[in-house]
Scaffold this active site. Structure first.
Site: not given
Length: 213
Positions: A87, A193, A195
């Site tokens: 990011c 992202h 994750e």
């Protein structure tokens, strides 16, 4: 093997740590550590730089950690350790950012971070939610297990405009192309992202943990 996630109080550290620990166990990639200590960055085998919020605030926070910029440069640029920016951590690879004010980035990949301007006026900024990844570099080993059209999760109003198109590894369509993954040599960055991006994100993390550039 040690993967270090840099803590400079500007990233989604808990979710990132859990995702990297999960995939490190799966691919037998050793230990994952969250740290604000430059000496840990220097001994790391891989380095991850997350980032949430505005470019100027993130860059100032990173600059404020004594010795961290120097340690990152030593580990990544001179020792060639694999690096992943996430990011705003990816955006800071650029020459400069234009969010609120011009701010110099790390300058590791040439380009400018500027506001997204969709060609379709019905599309809102920020670009938020799921979008289909369009992989531009099928030969990159970190992207080998990511199929075209796989969803990834984005939350951003600014995008990385690259000076050299060869550094674009993947993009999405949001009223025009929006940079999703950048890279050169041992350096990689994702606007989304991983994750939070389920299968695509975990595949990218696993690929990064296996990567030996």
């Amino acid at each position: 093997m040690l993967t270090v996630i840099v803590d400079y109080e500007s990233g989604n550290l808990h979710s990132a740590q859990k995702a990297f620990e999960r995939m490190a166990r799966q691919v037998d990639a050793g230990q994952v550590m969250v740290t604000a200590r430059p000496e840990d960055v220097l001994r790391a085998d891989r380095v991850v730089l997350p980032g949430d919020g505005a470019f100027p605030a993130c860059k100032r926070a990173l600059d404020a950690v004594p010795g961290m910029i120097e340690a990152l440069g030593e580990a990544v640029l001179r020792r060639g350790r694999p690096f992943l920016g996430i990011c705003v951590g990816m955006q800071m690879l650029a020459s400069r950012g234009l969010e609120y004010e011009p701010v110099a980035g790390l300058g590791w990949i040439g380009g400018t971070v500027e506001r997204i301007a969709p060609g379709d006026g019905a599309l809102k900024v920020p670009h938020m939610g799921w979008n289909d990844l369009l992989v531009d570099d099928r030969g990159h080993p970190v992207l080998a297990d990511i199929a075209g059209g796989t969803h990834a999760y984005f939350v951003h109003s600014y995008q990385f405009r690259l000076d050299d198109p060869a550094h674009l590894l993947a993009h999405v369509d949001y009223g025009g192309p929006v940079t999703a993954i950048v890279g050169r040599d041992n350096i990689l960055g994702t606007q989304f992202h991983p994750e939070k991006s389920q299968a695509a994100g975990l595949a990218l993390i696993a690929g990064f943990l296996r990567w030996r550039p």
